[in-house]
Design a protein around this motif. Structure first.
Motif, PDB file in Angstrom:
ATOM      1  N   ARG A 192       0.820  -1.208   0.000  1.00 58.83           N
ATOM      2  CA  ARG A 192       0.000   0.000   0.000  1.00 58.83           C
ATOM      3  C   ARG A 192       0.857   1.263   0.000  1.00 58.83           C
ATOM      4  O   ARG A 192       0.525   2.252  -0.651  1.00 58.83           O
ATOM      5  CB  ARG A 192      -0.938  -0.009   1.202  1.00 58.83           C
ATOM      6  CG  ARG A 192      -2.057  -1.046   1.063  1.00 58.83           C
ATOM      7  CD  ARG A 192      -2.992  -1.030   2.244  1.00 58.83           C
ATOM      8  NE  ARG A 192      -4.101  -1.960   2.043  1.00 58.83           N
ATOM      9  CZ  ARG A 192      -5.032  -2.197   2.941  1.00 58.83           C
ATOM     10  NH1 ARG A 192      -4.997  -1.589   4.121  1.00 58.83           N
ATOM     11  NH2 ARG A 192      -6.018  -3.054   2.678  1.00 58.83           N
ATOM     12  N   SER A 250       3.850   1.453  -1.246  1.00 61.51           N
ATOM     13  CA  SER A 250       4.428   1.499  -2.586  1.00 61.51           C
ATOM     14  C   SER A 250       3.450   2.120  -3.576  1.00 61.51           C
ATOM     15  O   SER A 250       3.809   2.984  -4.379  1.00 61.51           O
ATOM     16  CB  SER A 250       4.816   0.085  -3.025  1.00 61.51           C
ATOM     17  OG  SER A 250       5.229   0.065  -4.376  1.00 61.51           O
ATOM     18  N   GLN A 251       2.200   1.697  -3.516  1.00 65.19           N
ATOM     19  CA  GLN A 251       1.195   2.215  -4.435  1.00 65.19           C
ATOM     20  C   GLN A 251       0.891   3.686  -4.168  1.00 65.19           C
ATOM     21  O   GLN A 251       0.752   4.488  -5.096  1.00 65.19           O
ATOM     22  CB  GLN A 251      -0.085   1.381  -4.319  1.00 65.19           C
ATOM     23  CG  GLN A 251       0.078  -0.045  -4.813  1.00 65.19           C
ATOM     24  CD  GLN A 251      -1.143  -0.905  -4.513  1.00 65.19           C
ATOM     25  OE1 GLN A 251      -1.932  -0.593  -3.610  1.00 65.19           O
ATOM     26  NE2 GLN A 251      -1.303  -1.994  -5.262  1.00 65.19           N
ATOM     27  N   ALA A 252       0.790   4.041  -2.886  1.00 65.44           N
ATOM     28  CA  ALA A 252       0.445   5.420  -2.532  1.00 65.44           C
ATOM     29  C   ALA A 252       1.537   6.405  -2.913  1.00 65.44           C
ATOM     30  O   ALA A 252       1.254   7.557  -3.282  1.00 65.44           O
ATOM     31  CB  ALA A 252       0.161   5.514  -1.033  1.00 65.44           C
ATOM     32  N   SER A 253       2.779   5.976  -2.818  1.00 69.10           N
ATOM     33  CA  SER A 253       3.902   6.870  -3.111  1.00 69.10           C
ATOM     34  C   SER A 253       4.441   6.703  -4.524  1.00 69.10           C
ATOM     35  O   SER A 253       5.375   7.409  -4.927  1.00 69.10           O
ATOM     36  CB  SER A 253       5.035   6.625  -2.110  1.00 69.10           C
ATOM     37  OG  SER A 253       5.491   5.277  -2.192  1.00 69.10           O
ATOM     38  N   ASN A 254       3.882   5.747  -5.280  1.00 71.82           N
ATOM     39  CA  ASN A 254       4.323   5.472  -6.646  1.00 71.82           C
ATOM     40  C   ASN A 254       5.821   5.168  -6.699  1.00 71.82           C
ATOM     41  O   ASN A 254       6.553   5.658  -7.559  1.00 71.82           O
ATOM     42  CB  ASN A 254       3.999   6.657  -7.565  1.00 71.82           C
ATOM     43  CG  ASN A 254       4.095   6.277  -9.036  1.00 71.82           C
ATOM     44  OD1 ASN A 254       3.892   5.121  -9.407  1.00 71.82           O
ATOM     45  ND2 ASN A 254       4.426   7.246  -9.875  1.00 71.82           N
ATOM     46  N   ARG A 255       6.239   4.350  -5.727  1.00 74.24           N
ATOM     47  CA  ARG A 255       7.644   3.937  -5.673  1.00 74.24           C
ATOM     48  C   ARG A 255       7.702   2.407  -5.683  1.00 74.24           C
ATOM     49  O   ARG A 255       6.744   1.736  -5.282  1.00 74.24           O
ATOM     50  CB  ARG A 255       8.320   4.478  -4.408  1.00 74.24           C
ATOM     51  CG  ARG A 255       8.386   5.986  -4.340  1.00 74.24           C
ATOM     52  CD  ARG A 255       8.909   6.438  -2.985  1.00 74.24           C
ATOM     53  NE  ARG A 255      10.249   5.917  -2.724  1.00 74.24           N
ATOM     54  CZ  ARG A 255      10.821   5.936  -1.523  1.00 74.24           C
ATOM     55  NH1 ARG A 255      10.156   6.412  -0.474  1.00 74.24           N
ATOM     56  NH2 ARG A 255      12.036   5.467  -1.370  1.00 74.24           N
ATOM     57  N   LYS A 256       8.842   1.877  -6.127  1.00 73.31           N
ATOM     58  CA  LYS A 256       8.995   0.432  -6.182  1.00 73.31           C
ATOM     59  C   LYS A 256       9.014  -0.163  -4.775  1.00 73.31           C
ATOM     60  O   LYS A 256       9.532   0.449  -3.837  1.00 73.31           O
ATOM     61  CB  LYS A 256      10.291   0.065  -6.917  1.00 73.31           C
ATOM     62  CG  LYS A 256      10.256   0.399  -8.398  1.00 73.31           C
ATOM     63  CD  LYS A 256      11.542  -0.038  -9.077  1.00 73.31           C
ATOM     64  CE  LYS A 256      11.504   0.254 -10.559  1.00 73.31           C
ATOM     65  NZ  LYS A 256      12.754  -0.166 -11.255  1.00 73.31           N
TER      66      LYS A 256
END
Length: 256
Positions: free
Chosen positions: A224, A226-232
């Protein structure tokens, strides 16, 4: 200057009619010795280095050699170079974005440079490569994977060093080098996957201990974030392991 580029465009094709006169009995003995030597090694990097060294020793005209690796169709590096010259030439090809390695890899052909000083196909590269000491070159395509490419490059310090016989022998080494380099890349990818898995495991452990949650819930938190911050996911795990928190994410981290 005579253009010796292949008109077939096929992978591993010679650049001319290929009327060399290689002594295949002698080559068979040489490859037999190389095969026995390679059996002693499990490290694909060592195997690749031995193949390139053997190519320099057995391909008529060759003084130096390397595998040039092109990533993203732009960045060029040398693998298993036998000296400084291949490294310098690859740096020039990256800087000028032109040269025989790029042609060989991009258009799936063998490229022979007869005399670098009078080469007209890559004017910026050729002048500087000649000044660096590469008077002749022979490039043979190894593989293409999307935007990543590879070529076996052989270098000579005198003009007209490579002929059809050189190409015959070079193509044999290119096929062996392609197999060895595939092993190098596979091992590197496996090592990267294992390292990433271990790092994510450490990050999960931090969350499990901090919030007294299950491995599944800890992994869900990482996903979550990762998805929220648009990072791997790997980068999120690395931040958490290094700093104990993830910048930009409200604290405390709590599962929903």
């Amino acid at each position: 200057m005579t253009d010796t580029r292949s008109g077939t465009g096929g992978k591993g094709q010679p650049s001319t009619a290929n009327t060399g006169t290689a002594d295949f009995n002698q080559l068979a003995e040489g490859f037999g010795g190389l095969a026995r030597s390679l059996e002693e090694h499990d490290d694909p990097d060592v195997m690749l280095a031995e193949i390139i060294a053997a190519a320099v020793a057995m391909v008529p005209g060759a003084d130096e050699g390397s595998v040039s690796v092109v990533t993203g169709r732009r960045h060029i590096g040398s693998q298993a170079p036998t000296g400084d010259l291949p490294v310098q030439v690859d740096a020039l090809q990256e800087e000028t974005q032109q040269g025989p390695c790029l042609d060989s890899a991009y258009v799936h052909q063998t490229v022979r440079v007869v005399d670098m000083a009078s080469e007209e196909r890559w004017p910026q590269f050729a002048r500087r490569a000649s000044e660096a000491g590469a008077a002749s070159m022979l490039s043979l395509q190894l593989y293409v994977e999307g935007d990543n490419l590879g070529a076996l490059n052989l270098y000579a310090r005198i003009p007209n060093a490579f002929d059809d016989e050189s190409e015959q022998v070079g193509l044999l080494f290119a096929s062996h080098a392609a197999v060895a380099y595939a092993g190098v890349r596979k091992e590197a990818q496996l090592a990267e996957a294992v390292a990433s898995r271990d790092l994510i495991g450490q990050a999960k452990g931090i969350l499990m201990e901090r919030y007294k949650i299950s491995p599944e819930r800890a992994f869900l938190i990482l996903i979550r974030i990762s998805q929220a911050s648009n990072r791997k996911l790997h980068d999120i795990a690395a931040e958490l392991v290094r700093h104990g928190t993830v910048p930009g994410i409200p604290a405390p981290l709590t599962p929903s």
